[in-house]
Design a protein around this motif. Structure first.
Motif, mmCIF file in Angstrom:
data_model
loop_
_atom_site.group_PDB
_atom_site.id
_atom_site.type_symbol
_atom_site.label_atom_id
_atom_site.label_comp_id
_atom_site.label_asym_id
_atom_site.label_seq_id
_atom_site.Cartn_x
_atom_site.Cartn_y
_atom_site.Cartn_z
ATOM 1 N N MET A 42 65.472 42.511 76.116
ATOM 2 C CA MET A 42 66.118 42.248 77.397
ATOM 3 C C MET A 42 66.977 43.425 77.857
ATOM 4 S SD MET A 42 67.311 38.283 77.299
ATOM 5 C CE MET A 42 66.975 37.501 75.749
ATOM 6 N N GLY A 43 67.081 44.463 77.025
ATOM 7 C CA GLY A 43 67.856 45.641 77.401
ATOM 8 C C GLY A 43 69.358 45.440 77.338
ATOM 9 N N LEU A 44 69.813 44.623 76.393
ATOM 10 C CA LEU A 44 71.228 44.278 76.343
ATOM 11 C C LEU A 44 72.064 45.163 75.418
ATOM 12 C CD1 LEU A 44 70.981 40.396 76.466
ATOM 13 C CD2 LEU A 44 71.387 41.996 78.337
ATOM 14 N N GLY A 45 71.573 46.303 75.049
ATOM 15 C CA GLY A 45 72.394 47.265 74.317
ATOM 16 C C GLY A 45 72.421 47.067 72.821
ATOM 17 N N ALA A 46 73.403 47.728 72.198
ATOM 18 C CA ALA A 46 73.519 47.763 70.740
ATOM 19 C C ALA A 46 73.835 46.384 70.165
ATOM 20 C CB ALA A 46 74.604 48.752 70.329
ATOM 21 N N ALA A 47 73.320 46.178 68.950
ATOM 22 C CA ALA A 47 73.528 44.895 68.277
ATOM 23 C C ALA A 47 74.976 44.707 67.878
ATOM 24 C CB ALA A 47 72.640 44.819 67.038
ATOM 25 N N ASP A 48 75.488 43.518 68.076
ATOM 26 C CA ASP A 48 76.780 43.120 67.536
ATOM 27 C C ASP A 48 76.812 41.596 67.476
ATOM 28 O OD1 ASP A 48 78.222 41.895 69.887
ATOM 29 O OD2 ASP A 48 77.976 43.903 70.701
ATOM 30 N N ALA A 49 77.702 41.069 66.686
ATOM 31 C CA ALA A 49 77.739 39.623 66.451
ATOM 32 C C ALA A 49 77.991 38.832 67.735
ATOM 33 C CB ALA A 49 78.803 39.300 65.409
ATOM 34 N N GLY A 50 78.850 39.332 68.609
ATOM 35 C CA GLY A 50 79.154 38.630 69.856
ATOM 36 C C GLY A 50 77.953 38.537 70.772
ATOM 37 N N ARG A 51 77.227 39.632 70.892
ATOM 38 C CA ARG A 51 76.034 39.628 71.738
ATOM 39 C C ARG A 51 74.990 38.675 71.174
ATOM 40 N NH1 ARG A 51 71.794 43.982 71.156
ATOM 41 N NH2 ARG A 51 71.528 42.595 69.424
ATOM 42 N N ASP A 52 74.794 38.705 69.854
ATOM 43 C CA ASP A 52 73.817 37.810 69.241
ATOM 44 C C ASP A 52 74.206 36.347 69.448
ATOM 45 O OD1 ASP A 52 72.474 40.065 68.472
ATOM 46 O OD2 ASP A 52 72.999 39.901 66.351
ATOM 47 N N TYR A 53 75.483 36.060 69.380
ATOM 48 C CA TYR A 53 75.974 34.701 69.629
ATOM 49 C C TYR A 53 75.658 34.275 71.061
ATOM 50 C CZ TYR A 53 79.334 30.925 70.438
ATOM 51 O OH TYR A 53 79.923 29.745 70.793
ATOM 52 N N MET A 54 75.912 35.139 72.027
ATOM 53 C CA MET A 54 75.638 34.807 73.430
ATOM 54 C C MET A 54 74.135 34.622 73.666
ATOM 55 S SD MET A 54 78.530 34.483 74.853
ATOM 56 C CE MET A 54 78.048 34.376 76.558
ATOM 57 N N VAL A 55 73.320 35.428 73.010
ATOM 58 C CA VAL A 55 71.871 35.285 73.145
ATOM 59 C C VAL A 55 71.427 33.938 72.578
ATOM 60 C CG1 VAL A 55 69.644 36.197 72.348
ATOM 61 C CG2 VAL A 55 71.377 37.752 73.246
ATOM 62 N N ARG A 56 71.988 33.544 71.453
ATOM 63 C CA ARG A 56 71.655 32.236 70.883
ATOM 64 C C ARG A 56 72.113 31.095 71.807
ATOM 65 N NH1 ARG A 56 73.241 34.653 65.708
ATOM 66 N NH2 ARG A 56 71.352 34.940 64.493
ATOM 67 N N MET A 57 73.278 31.255 72.420
ATOM 68 C CA MET A 57 73.744 30.234 73.368
ATOM 69 C C MET A 57 72.766 30.107 74.532
ATOM 70 S SD MET A 57 77.871 30.899 73.452
ATOM 71 C CE MET A 57 78.055 30.086 75.008
ATOM 72 N N PHE A 58 72.301 31.241 75.033
ATOM 73 C CA PHE A 58 71.297 31.248 76.097
ATOM 74 C C PHE A 58 70.046 30.512 75.628
ATOM 75 C CE2 PHE A 58 67.383 33.420 77.449
ATOM 76 C CZ PHE A 58 67.385 33.112 78.802
ATOM 77 N N GLY A 59 69.623 30.790 74.401
ATOM 78 C CA GLY A 59 68.435 30.142 73.863
ATOM 79 C C GLY A 59 68.599 28.640 73.766
ATOM 80 N N ALA A 60 69.749 28.205 73.297
ATOM 81 C CA ALA A 60 70.008 26.768 73.188
ATOM 82 C C ALA A 60 69.988 26.111 74.566
ATOM 83 C CB ALA A 60 71.347 26.536 72.501
ATOM 84 N N ARG A 61 70.553 26.784 75.543
ATOM 85 C CA ARG A 61 70.559 26.255 76.913
ATOM 86 C C ARG A 61 69.133 26.114 77.439
ATOM 87 N NH1 ARG A 61 72.045 29.915 82.037
ATOM 88 N NH2 ARG A 61 69.912 30.529 81.657
ATOM 89 N N GLU A 62 68.298 27.115 77.198
ATOM 90 C CA GLU A 62 66.924 27.066 77.679
ATOM 91 C C GLU A 62 66.138 25.947 77.010
ATOM 92 O OE1 GLU A 62 65.522 28.914 80.313
ATOM 93 O OE2 GLU A 62 67.671 29.184 80.551
ATOM 94 N N VAL A 63 66.320 25.769 75.704
ATOM 95 C CA VAL A 63 65.650 24.667 75.000
ATOM 96 C C VAL A 63 66.111 23.333 75.582
ATOM 97 C CG1 VAL A 63 65.421 23.464 72.787
ATOM 98 C CG2 VAL A 63 65.213 25.957 72.871
ATOM 99 N N ALA A 64 67.406 23.183 75.810
ATOM 100 C CA ALA A 64 67.933 21.930 76.352
ATOM 101 C C ALA A 64 67.369 21.648 77.745
ATOM 102 C CB ALA A 64 69.462 21.969 76.394
ATOM 103 N N LEU A 65 67.328 22.658 78.605
ATOM 104 C CA LEU A 65 66.795 22.448 79.959
ATOM 105 C C LEU A 65 65.316 22.086 79.921
ATOM 106 C CD1 LEU A 65 68.526 25.380 81.888
ATOM 107 C CD2 LEU A 65 68.889 22.937 82.266
#
Length: 131
Positions: A42-65
């Protein structure tokens, strides 16, 4: 009484919404399973724990929808379509707001996908209102 063309158009919109819901689940599961790879694609830059957490939150939202839509009856699908439309419209607005902080291709891709989903959602909501 609806003519045959109106019924066919509604069936097409319903089919697009079903496919959108399936796509949401697939995207959500991919981001939950591989957040680093998903963020990189998705072009979201360097890996870090916060970014990975936000990506997982996005994933959970998409599964729920997606699951909410697919597992609902007709009345529930009307509600989930409206919720999805609101989420996708907010994603478009957020993408435009953060435009200066991301490469153009990232913003264009994200806003394009969210805008397409919002368009399908708007067609579904309009179709439901006309029934």
């Amino acid at each position: 009484m609806a003519d045959e063309t109106e019924v066919d158009d509604r069936d097409k919109v319903d089919g697009m919404m079903t496919n959108l819901a399936r796509g949401r689940i697939a995207l959500g599961l991919a981001t939950l399973a591989a957040p680093k790879l998903s963020a990189k694609l998705m072009g979201l830059g360097a890996a870090d724990a916060g970014r990975d957490y936000m990506v997982r939150m996005f994933g959970a939202r998409e599964v729920a929808l997606g699951a909410g839509y697919l597992l609902s009856d007709d009345g529930g699908r009307r509600l989930w379509a409206r919720i999805g439309l609101a989420v996708d419209a907010l994603d478009v607005a957020s993408g435009m707001k953060t435009r200066r902080g991301l490469p153009l291709w990232v913003t264009a891709g994200a806003v394009g996908i969210a805008g397409g989903a919002a368009g399908i959602g708007a067609a579904k909501v309009a179709s439901d209102l006309l029934r």
